[in-house]
Design an enzyme around this catalytic site. Structure first.
Site, PDB file in Angstrom:
ATOM      1  CG  ASP A 178      -0.217  -0.180   2.539  1.00 58.57           C
ATOM      2  OD1 ASP A 178       0.721  -1.003   2.604  1.00 58.57           O
ATOM      3  OD2 ASP A 178      -0.574   0.496   3.528  1.00 58.57           O
ATOM      4  NE  ARG A 238      16.753  -2.426  20.159  1.00 61.50           N
ATOM      5  CZ  ARG A 238      17.720  -1.802  20.827  1.00 61.50           C
ATOM      6  NH1 ARG A 238      18.678  -1.190  20.181  1.00 61.50           N
ATOM      7  NH2 ARG A 238      17.738  -1.776  22.144  1.00 61.50           N
ATOM      8  CD  GLU A 273       2.851  -1.168   7.872  1.00 65.74           C
ATOM      9  OE1 GLU A 273       2.993  -1.288   9.095  1.00 65.74           O
ATOM     10  OE2 GLU A 273       2.939  -0.062   7.294  1.00 65.74           O
ATOM     11  CD  GLU A 274       2.151   3.356   6.011  1.00 68.36           C
ATOM     12  OE1 GLU A 274       1.977   3.764   7.169  1.00 68.36           O
ATOM     13  OE2 GLU A 274       3.247   3.368   5.442  1.00 68.36           O
ATOM     14  CG  HIS A 316       4.925   8.050   6.443  1.00 64.63           C
ATOM     15  ND1 HIS A 316       3.899   7.839   7.338  1.00 64.63           N
ATOM     16  CD2 HIS A 316       5.283   6.811   6.018  1.00 64.63           C
ATOM     17  CE1 HIS A 316       3.682   6.542   7.462  1.00 64.63           C
ATOM     18  NE2 HIS A 316       4.516   5.893   6.669  1.00 64.63           N
TER      19      HIS A 316
HETATM   20 ZN   LIG Z   1       4.811   3.867   6.664  1.00 64.76          ZN
HETATM   21 ZN   LIG Z   2       6.040   1.204   5.817  1.00 66.81          ZN
END
Ligand SMILES: [Zn+2]
Ligand SMILES: [Zn+2]
Length: 432
Positions: A101, A212, A167-168, A403
């Site tokens: 997306d 990580r 996902e957002e 973003h």
């Molecule tokens: Zn994002």
């Molecule tokens: Zn992302």
């Protein structure tokens, strides 16, 4: 290189399979690099918002079918696509995930394949841009699928490719993303023993990868608090109940949740108010004030404690003012903490070092951003890593972030991501 292959073949003969060592991953990745670049540019130019990724999903499904993968499923969680590559030899089962997306952002990159797309978002016409780099993730995983399919006969184990929507976050009122992919049974049909994912990131330079162990990305939760008073004239506050002063007090007291009540020597916590809405005129004390904001945590216990504390503060402080409150903390289901399984991380780290060189493998700080990859990693051991996107030589910390309308992906990141994911997958499949 030839001597290396010979040595690997010899060690294979002497000590059993040396599959990954005998595979020249760099050369294998190079066979798909040009295609990955072309796919990513095409997807970049045709971005689609969450749960609306129909063109992207069709492109992916057509590719996976052309590769001869099995069980190609479409329309999962609206537009999700999965497929299975069954290797010719027995081995473990893994899953690799990409997200498809884009975001309601009007692109200002100036690229020749800049997006001019628009869509309707919350009733408004907005620009649409792959400002988080999910175009790169989709292109890379299409390339990884092709490279692994090209060696199907000698491949040990099975790989589930997961291309997910939203996902957002899905549009208001819809379900979507990783949680919905799981709800629709993708891990019931194919239970992997490990799941892998990557994200391109502006704060690393192209050529680098970041990792990580343990908590990596925060749990992200929204809250909504409505403070209800009683409207009155601004000149006669005693004639009503002032929700503005109560709201101010709630915001103020909430600051002590992080600073006084959470053990921040263990892991950080953030509580931020993002909007205050209330009132219309200088001399009217309004009926109510709405407060919205976000909570970020790295531990499920701390997450639940912050929910309880914020609700408690809102209710008790409002009561002290004679006001009431409707505190939805959280107001929607957020993303859990993204945790890299420590054992899996230790096992995968050498693969990243092999793929990009140890000096390009960077241990990351905790990231306050969130990822819905966390849902998969809550089901089976997961490993999620970052791929640098900012051109080498530029200060990555000052580059426009994910973003941003100016988010820029150096295409070197596509090669690095493909090579790293291939190395991770091949090494994992090799080791019994
Ligand atoms: Zn994002
Ligand atoms: Zn992302």
């Amino acid at each position: 290189m030839r001597r290396l292959l010979l040595a690997a073949a010899l060690s294979a003969a002497l000590c059993g399979p040396a599959f990954a060592q005998a595979t020249d991953v760099e050369a294998l990745a190079a066979t798909v690099d040009a295609k990955v670049q072309a796919w990513r540019r095409d997807i970049h130019q045709h971005p689609e918002l969450g749960n609306r990724e129909t063109r992207t999903a069709a492109l992916v499904a057509e590719h996976l079918r052309a590769l001869g993968l099995e069980d190609v499923r479409t329309g999962i969680a609206t537009t999700g696509v999965t497929a299975v590559l069954r290797g010719g030899k027995p081995g473990p089962r893994i899953a690799i995930r990409a997200d498809m997306d884009a975001l309601p952002v009007t692109e200002r990159s100036g690229l020749p394949f800049e997006s001019k797309a628009t869509a309707t978002f919350r009733g408004e016409t907005v620009g649409v841009m792959h400002a988080c780099g999910h175009d790169a993730h989709t292109g890379i995983l299409m390339g990884v699928a092709e490279a692994l399919a090209s060696m199907k006969a000698e491949l040990p184990g099975e790989v589930l490719f997961v291309f997910q929507p939203a996902e957002e976050g899905p549009p208001d009122g819809e379900e979507g993303g990783a949680e919905e992919m799981l709800a629709q049974g993708i891990f019931d049909a194919f239970k992997p023993e490990a799941v892998f994912g990557l994200h391109v990131f502006s704060t690393l330079n192209a050529g680098q990868v970041g990792w990580r162990s343990g908590p990596l990305m925060a749990a992200s939760d929204r809250f909504n608090i409505v403070v209800k008073g009683r409207q009155t004239h601004g000149s006669r506050p005693w004639g009503g109940v002032d929700p503005i002063v109560a709201a101010a007090d709630i915001i103020d007291t909430s600051q002590t949740i992080v600073s006084r009540r959470q053990n921040i020597s263990k892991l950080p916590v953030v509580v931020s108010f993002g909007a205050i809405k209330g009132g219309i005129r200088y001399n009217i004390i309004p009926d109510e004030v709405e407060l919205i904001g976000t909570i970020r945590t790295f531990d499920e216990g701390m997450r639940q404690a912050v929910f309880a504390d914020l609700k408690n503060v809102a209710e008790k402080v409002a009561a002290a003012h004679g006001a009431t409150v409707v505190a939805q903390v959280p107001d929607t289901k957020g993303n859990p903490v993204t945790v890299n399984h420590p054992g899996l991380t230790a096992r995968v780290l050498p693969s990243l070092e092999k793929a990009v060189g140890a000096r390009n493998v960077v241990e990351m700080d905790l990231t306050m951003g969130a990822e819905d990859f966390s849902f998969y990693a809550n089901e089976v051991p997961g490993f999620f890593f970052f791929v640098g996107a900012t051109p080498a030589g530029q200060d990555a910390l000052k580059a426009p972030s994910n973003h941003s309308p100016e988010f820029f992906l150096d295409e070197q990141a596509l090669k690095v991501g493909t090579r790293a994911m291939l190395q991770v997958a091949l090494d994992y499949l090799h080791i019994e």
